[in-house]
Design a protein around this motif. Structure first.
Motif, mmCIF file in Angstrom:
data_model
loop_
_atom_site.group_PDB
_atom_site.id
_atom_site.type_symbol
_atom_site.label_atom_id
_atom_site.label_comp_id
_atom_site.label_asym_id
_atom_site.label_seq_id
_atom_site.Cartn_x
_atom_site.Cartn_y
_atom_site.Cartn_z
ATOM 1 N N HIS A 135 37.145 20.191 -7.127
ATOM 2 C CA HIS A 135 35.805 19.976 -6.573
ATOM 3 C C HIS A 135 35.240 21.294 -6.067
ATOM 4 N N ASN A 186 29.051 21.444 -0.712
ATOM 5 C CA ASN A 186 28.000 20.656 -0.067
ATOM 6 C C ASN A 186 27.703 21.195 1.322
ATOM 7 N N ASP A 195 29.241 17.670 -7.489
ATOM 8 C CA ASP A 195 28.118 16.809 -7.159
ATOM 9 C C ASP A 195 26.823 17.472 -7.645
ATOM 10 N N LYS A 196 25.786 16.693 -7.758
ATOM 11 C CA LYS A 196 24.499 17.226 -8.226
ATOM 12 C C LYS A 196 24.040 18.412 -7.347
ATOM 13 N N ASP A 256 34.638 18.726 -11.205
ATOM 14 C CA ASP A 256 33.933 17.573 -10.653
ATOM 15 C C ASP A 256 32.978 18.044 -9.552
ATOM 16 N N SER A 308 25.358 16.490 1.347
ATOM 17 C CA SER A 308 26.503 15.612 1.110
ATOM 18 C C SER A 308 26.122 14.144 1.229
ATOM 19 N N GLU A 309 26.459 13.384 0.209
ATOM 20 C CA GLU A 309 26.221 11.943 0.271
ATOM 21 C C GLU A 309 27.253 11.257 1.151
#
Length: 172
Positions: free
Chosen positions: A114, A118, A166-167, A164, A123-124
């Motif tokens: 990862h 973020n 995140d957007k 992996d 961060s979600e």
């Protein structure tokens, strides 16, 4: 003070929410492979993490552990550090310290699937273990960043094994 090596145990798990597996993993490494070594330890609570604060789950615990790790590193006048951690966020005090004593003349080989790029805003999950590299780059929670003795520049970081993102990490 003489030059010093520090072995420090920081089995921080709160950056990943309520899952204690990284804590247990850090302790397993300590108890099975590091017997006989002199170890500095950062006290880690096993109580449920505090609620989201500043868009970070377990914020108070994470900040306190960072303060404690920084104190252990400074007290030991560490010039080299072996960090036994829990989550990826457990080593930010060590990395920042070493970067500071080298005057920013170090390269960080960051092995992770990862990006850990973020911020509390992007961060979600609001889990800090997805934020440590971006924090080390000086972008994120102001209080945490101000606790770090130095920040990395993007040119100092080589990311390996990334698969992996995140957007928001891809956009960054």
């Amino acid at each position: 003070m003489k030059k010093s090596h520090l072995n420090i145990v920081i089995p921080q798990w709160q950056g990943g929410g309520q899952d204690l597996s990284t804590y247990r993993g850090g302790l397993e490494i300590q108890n099975n492979y590091l017997l006989g070594l002199e170890l500095a330890e950062v006290e880690i609570s096993c109580e449920n993490v505090s609620e989201v604060k500043n868009n970070i789950v377990g914020y108070d615990e994470i900040v306190q552990q960072l303060v404690d790790a920084k104190m252990q590193i400074t007290k030991n006048n560490a010039k080299t550090i072996f960090t036994i951690g829990g989550g990826c966020d457990a080593d930010i005090a060590s990395i920042s310290h070493l970067n500071g004593i080298t005057g920013g003349n170090m390269t960080l080989l960051y092995f992770d699937a990862h990006g850990d790029l973020n911020t509390p805003k992007s961060s979600e999950s609001k889990y800090f273990y997805g934020m440590p590299l971006r924090t080390l780059l000086g972008d994120g929670d102001e209080k945490i960043i101000n606790l770090l003795p130095s920040k990395l520049s993007p040119a100092q970081v080589i990311m390996l094994g990334i698969r992996d993102l995140d957007k928001a990490e891809i956009e960054y």
